[in-house]
Design a protein around this motif. Structure first.
Motif, short mmCIF file in Angstrom:
data_model
loop_
_atom_site.label_atom_id
_atom_site.label_comp_id
_atom_site.label_asym_id
_atom_site.label_seq_id
_atom_site.Cartn_x
_atom_site.Cartn_y
_atom_site.Cartn_z
N ALA A 178 3.03 -2.55 -12.86
CA ALA A 178 2.60 -3.93 -13.21
C ALA A 178 3.29 -4.93 -12.08
CB ALA A 178 2.80 -4.43 -14.45
N LEU A 179 4.45 -4.48 -11.82
CA LEU A 179 5.42 -5.37 -10.96
C LEU A 179 4.81 -5.18 -9.46
CD1 LEU A 179 8.98 -5.06 -12.37
CD2 LEU A 179 7.50 -7.16 -12.47
N LEU A 180 4.45 -3.90 -9.05
CA LEU A 180 3.88 -3.65 -7.87
C LEU A 180 2.49 -4.72 -7.60
CD1 LEU A 180 4.03 0.26 -7.09
CD2 LEU A 180 5.41 -1.72 -5.93
N VAL A 181 1.46 -4.93 -8.59
CA VAL A 181 0.63 -5.71 -8.51
C VAL A 181 1.00 -7.15 -8.46
CG1 VAL A 181 -1.44 -6.45 -9.76
CG2 VAL A 181 -1.04 -3.85 -9.94
N ALA A 182 1.82 -7.48 -8.92
CA ALA A 182 2.68 -9.01 -8.99
C ALA A 182 2.84 -9.16 -7.43
CB ALA A 182 3.38 -9.24 -9.90
N MET A 218 0.75 -1.19 -0.04
CA MET A 218 -0.10 0.23 -0.17
C MET A 218 1.01 1.26 0.06
SD MET A 218 -3.53 -0.57 2.34
CE MET A 218 -4.24 0.72 1.61
N HIS A 219 1.90 1.17 0.76
CA HIS A 219 3.11 2.48 0.90
C HIS A 219 3.56 2.47 -0.47
CE1 HIS A 219 6.76 4.09 1.45
NE2 HIS A 219 6.35 4.94 2.31
N ASP A 220 3.91 1.55 -1.29
CA ASP A 220 4.55 1.69 -2.37
C ASP A 220 3.84 2.18 -3.77
OD1 ASP A 220 6.98 0.77 -1.27
OD2 ASP A 220 6.98 -1.48 -1.91
N LEU A 221 2.43 1.38 -3.63
CA LEU A 221 1.36 1.90 -4.45
C LEU A 221 1.22 3.23 -4.37
CD1 LEU A 221 0.35 0.35 -6.83
CD2 LEU A 221 -1.84 -0.21 -5.43
N THR A 222 1.04 3.85 -3.13
CA THR A 222 0.74 5.18 -2.82
C THR A 222 1.67 6.08 -3.48
OG1 THR A 222 -0.54 4.66 -0.78
CG2 THR A 222 0.33 7.06 -1.10
N GLU A 223 3.03 5.83 -3.08
CA GLU A 223 4.22 6.56 -3.84
C GLU A 223 4.27 6.46 -5.12
OE1 GLU A 223 8.13 5.21 -2.20
OE2 GLU A 223 7.81 6.64 -0.68
N TRP A 224 3.94 5.55 -5.85
CA TRP A 224 3.71 5.26 -7.37
C TRP A 224 2.55 6.21 -7.95
CZ3 TRP A 224 -0.27 3.53 -10.52
CH2 TRP A 224 0.27 3.27 -12.21
N LEU A 232 8.84 -11.43 -4.71
CA LEU A 232 9.29 -11.22 -6.12
C LEU A 232 10.78 -10.64 -6.47
CD1 LEU A 232 8.65 -11.60 -9.17
CD2 LEU A 232 7.28 -9.39 -9.04
N GLN A 233 11.52 -11.13 -7.09
CA GLN A 233 12.77 -10.58 -7.51
C GLN A 233 12.37 -9.75 -8.90
OE1 GLN A 233 15.57 -10.29 -5.28
NE2 GLN A 233 13.96 -11.20 -4.04
N THR A 234 12.45 -8.46 -9.07
CA THR A 234 12.08 -7.78 -10.04
C THR A 234 13.38 -7.56 -11.22
OG1 THR A 234 12.48 -5.58 -9.18
CG2 THR A 234 10.33 -6.43 -8.84
N THR A 235 14.54 -7.82 -10.90
CA THR A 235 15.42 -7.41 -11.58
C THR A 235 15.42 -8.67 -12.78
OG1 THR A 235 16.81 -6.61 -9.86
CG2 THR A 235 17.92 -7.29 -11.88
#
Length: 290
Positions: A87-91, A69-75, A98-101
């Motif tokens: 999209a990676l935040l939703v995942a 929720m914090h990260d999505l608010t910043e986005w 999840l390792q996004t790199t």
């Protein structure tokens, strides 16, 4: 996290049969933040009681959800809503570790392979054919029916890993690649569909008035990468008794696309044991509306 007397006391109360006490205890634990997760995982490994393990899992989920929720608010509040990051935040809702790199690197490989086949002399339709050739033939990306039986079909990292997705998730991957390649492709609001439209390169919705349809050259089905025409869209609207409103052809913002992705995911969590996830996704969707 260094375990202190309060943490130890809270952990001993996780198995309390009184739901009110457990709620208070879990709230106090969540207030410690994600740093307490290793302690909870250690407690889970040493708890023989399945019910206690389930309670620990729920607390860990709450900690991850709070971070999301914090990260999505910043986005949401950022100046530029990067579609890949969104999209990676939703995942991470379903895959918090999840390792996004690796996902980003794989998408970069795809972008480079498409870029090597492009040149300034190609027409927009030829650009679309190059993207489709690389993504759907070389990388063998497959399209599946848009349903709600498997939430993985909506997560970008699963699409990249398994080379399989529906019109929404494949479409998001297509849009990310097009943006990285500076190709004017946008998702539009055709009812019950996720349609990609190739706009004129000089089109700017803030400047150009009137029906956006007149600035669209052709469309792409993100399920399989096939191009189709304005007449095909009009036939679809007529067949399904929809008026051809200009709004249907207006480009969706990245914020709207992520909202739509979450709305689709909401329908994947109807089973009683995951109803709480349905509500959490609704809350995330509401968060983006502010």
């Amino acid at each position: 996290m260094q375990e202190n007397k309060e943490i130890s006391a809270l952990f001993t109360l996780i198995d309390d049969p009184d739901e009110d006490i457990f709620t208070t205890v879990s709230d106090r634990i969540v207030n410690y933040g994600r740093g307490i997760i290793p302690n909870l995982e250690n407690l889970w490994e040493n708890s023989p009681c399945e019910e206690v393990q389930e309670r620990i899992e729920m607390i860990i989920h709450r900690l991850h959800y709070s971070d999301l929720m914090h990260d999505l608010t910043e986005w949401r509040d950022s100046a530029y809503h990067d579609l890949l990051f969104g999209a990676l935040l939703v995942a991470k809702f379903q895959y918090p570790d999840l390792q996004t790199t690796p996902v980003i690197l794989e998408i970069e490989k795809m972008r480079r392979n498409v870029w090597l086949e492009l040149n300034s002399f190609l027409t927009p339709l030829e650009h679309a054919n190059v993207i489709s050739s690389i993504v759907y033939n070389y990388y063998n990306l497959k399209g599946v029916e848009r349903s709600y039986s498997n939430p993985d079909d909506y997560f970008l990292h699963k699409v990249v890993q398994c080379k399989k997705g529906n019109s929404v998730s494949n479409g998001i991957l297509y849009l990310i690649l097009a943006d990285l390649l500076d190709i004017p492709v946008k998702a539009i609001n055709v009812p019950r569909q996720f349609v990609l439209a190739f706009f004129n390169s000089d089109y700017d919705p803030a400047i150009h008035r009137g029906n956006p349809k007149q600035y669209i050259q052709f469309y792409v089905d993100a399920t399989n990468g096939q191009a189709f025409t304005q007449k095909d869209v009009e036939n679809y609207l007529t067949r399904n008794n929809f008026e051809s409103y200009p709004y249907y052809f207006k480009p969706m913002s990245n914020l709207q696309i992520i909202q739509m992705l979450i709305q689709e995911l909401i329908n994947c969590f109807n089973a009683p044991h995951v109803k709480y996830k349905k509500q959490e996704l609704k809350d995330l969707c509401e968060l983006l509306e502010h």
